[in-house]
Design an enzyme around this catalytic site. Structure first.
Site, mmCIF file in Angstrom:
data_model
loop_
_atom_site.group_PDB
_atom_site.id
_atom_site.type_symbol
_atom_site.label_atom_id
_atom_site.label_comp_id
_atom_site.label_asym_id
_atom_site.label_seq_id
_atom_site.Cartn_x
_atom_site.Cartn_y
_atom_site.Cartn_z
ATOM 1 N N CYS A 127 0.778 -1.184 -0.035
ATOM 2 C CA CYS A 127 0.081 -0.114 0.111
ATOM 3 C C CYS A 127 0.852 1.313 0.212
ATOM 4 O O CYS A 127 1.721 1.135 0.729
ATOM 5 C CB CYS A 127 -0.868 -0.212 0.989
ATOM 6 S SG CYS A 127 -1.945 1.386 1.368
ATOM 7 N N HIS B 111 -3.824 0.764 -7.087
ATOM 8 C CA HIS B 111 -5.035 0.382 -7.984
ATOM 9 C C HIS B 111 -4.908 1.236 -9.411
ATOM 10 O O HIS B 111 -5.418 0.554 -10.425
ATOM 11 C CB HIS B 111 -6.380 1.055 -7.575
ATOM 12 C CG HIS B 111 -7.151 0.691 -6.294
ATOM 13 N ND1 HIS B 111 -6.475 0.566 -5.040
ATOM 14 C CD2 HIS B 111 -8.251 0.028 -6.125
ATOM 15 C CE1 HIS B 111 -7.144 -0.186 -4.556
ATOM 16 N NE2 HIS B 111 -8.238 -0.482 -4.957
HETATM 17 N N1 DGL Z 1 -3.769 0.729 -1.267
HETATM 18 C C1 DGL Z 1 -3.921 2.411 -1.309
HETATM 19 C C2 DGL Z 1 -2.517 3.014 -1.944
HETATM 20 O O1 DGL Z 1 -2.087 2.243 -2.461
HETATM 21 C C3 DGL Z 1 -5.191 2.510 -2.225
HETATM 22 C C4 DGL Z 1 -6.468 2.251 -1.707
HETATM 23 C C5 DGL Z 1 -6.583 2.929 -0.174
HETATM 24 O O2 DGL Z 1 -6.885 4.226 -0.185
HETATM 25 O O3 DGL Z 1 -6.776 2.282 0.825
HETATM 26 O O4 DGL Z 1 -2.340 3.922 -1.570
#
Ligand code: DGL
Length: 292
Positions: free
Chosen positions: A75, A212
């Site tokens: 993330c 994403h």
């Molecule tokens: N996984 C998050 C990122 O890469 C995107 C989704 C979220 O906001 O949790 O920043």
């Protein structure tokens, strides 16, 4: 080394980190992988630093209990805000996605002459943290130092003076992907809307600073034009993890395909359905974990 055959732990706020998982699997086919998606608490992109650190630490502890040999924070939001803390508390090495993406961006921009513009897109929390800008500047300083030794043509001062970093949050991209809005006109319009100010700058490269965004890569590529190289932080992270495991003799032995186990904090059916689309094949072995 005694932990070589232990699994690699990968986690994300939800299923987006499967884009990173997919890249890891591609170049490390024999490693056992444990993925954790915090589907009960996603999104992290609009949460506070304290909350993101709390959630990320809980997941890291869960994964280290499973005897992982390294942890990958897939993330971007968590990598931006919690990585330093996670590294302090972790008994195993922790990798984030910011450094590899930033490193590649600097390498790409060093190879073009004149003014160097690097663009980064991400969630509001990632952009607000300034983590990409900070890391890009550090890498630029470091790489220029090295380049200066190799050739007298590149000056550290010149490079940093000529470097411009643009960070842009695109908060609607995550829900668009989660809702499967990929071939809709609205998606193209929203991409145009967010990227208008970035396109004008004609950057050397654009870092996809969110799990994403690789799903929207074709659309983004169309909008940004072919003179801007698109950098997928997940791809770069997978490469640097592989290099690390090789360098420290930590690759799993044997040539049997690695085992994959998935944990989520809510609704494993949706994870299976949408996650399968993210990695392009069905997902099994999904277990629900309750942190409350
Ligand atoms: N996984 C998050 C990122 O890469 C995107 C989704 C979220 O906001 O949790 O920043």
């Amino acid at each position: 080394m005694k932990f070589n055959n232990s699994p690699i732990g990968i986690f994300d706020s939800g299923l987006g980190g499967l884009t990173v998982f997919k890249e890891i699997r591609k170049i490390l086919p024999f490693e056992d992988l444990i993925y954790f998606g915090d589907t009960a608490r996603v999104p992290y992109g609009n949460k506070s630093k304290e909350t993101i650190i709390k959630y990320s630490s809980e997941i890291l502890n869960f994964l280290t209990d499973k005897k992982i040999k390294i942890a990958i924070v897939a993330c971007n939001t968590s990598s931006s805000l919690a990585l330093d803390y996670l590294r302090k508390i972790s008994p195993v090495p922790v990798f984030g996605v910011i450094e590899p993406g930033a490193q590649k961006a600097v390498e790409v921009s060093m190879n073009i002459s004149g003014r160097k513009i690097i663009a980064v897109i991400g969630t509001s929390a990632t952009v607000k943290s300034g983590a990409y800008s900070k890391t890009i500047k550090e890498k630029a300083r470091l790489l220029c130092g090295i380049k200066k030794v190799e050739t007298t043509n590149v000056s550290n001062i010149d490079f940093n003076e000529n470097l411009k970093i643009i960070e842009k949050s695109c908060p609607l991209f995550v829900p668009l992907v989660e809702e499967g809005f990929l071939n809709e006109e609205i998606t193209t319009n929203i991409i145009k809307y967010y990227l208008a100010s970035v396109v004008k700058e004609e950057p050397a490269c654009l870092v996809l600073g969110c799990t994403h965004y690789p799903i929207l890569k074709d659309f983004i590529e169309k909008e940004i034009g072919e003179n801007t190289e698109i950098i997928d932080s997940g791809v770069e992270t997978a490469r640097s993890v592989k290099n690390y495991l090789e360098e420290f003799g930590m690759l799993k032995s044997g040539t049997e395909l690695g085992i994959e186990t998935f944990f989520v904090s809510d609704d494993s059916e949706r994870f299976k359905e949408l996650g399968g689309k993210f990695i392009g094949r069905p997902i099994d072995n999904v277990y629900v974990v309750d942190f409350s």
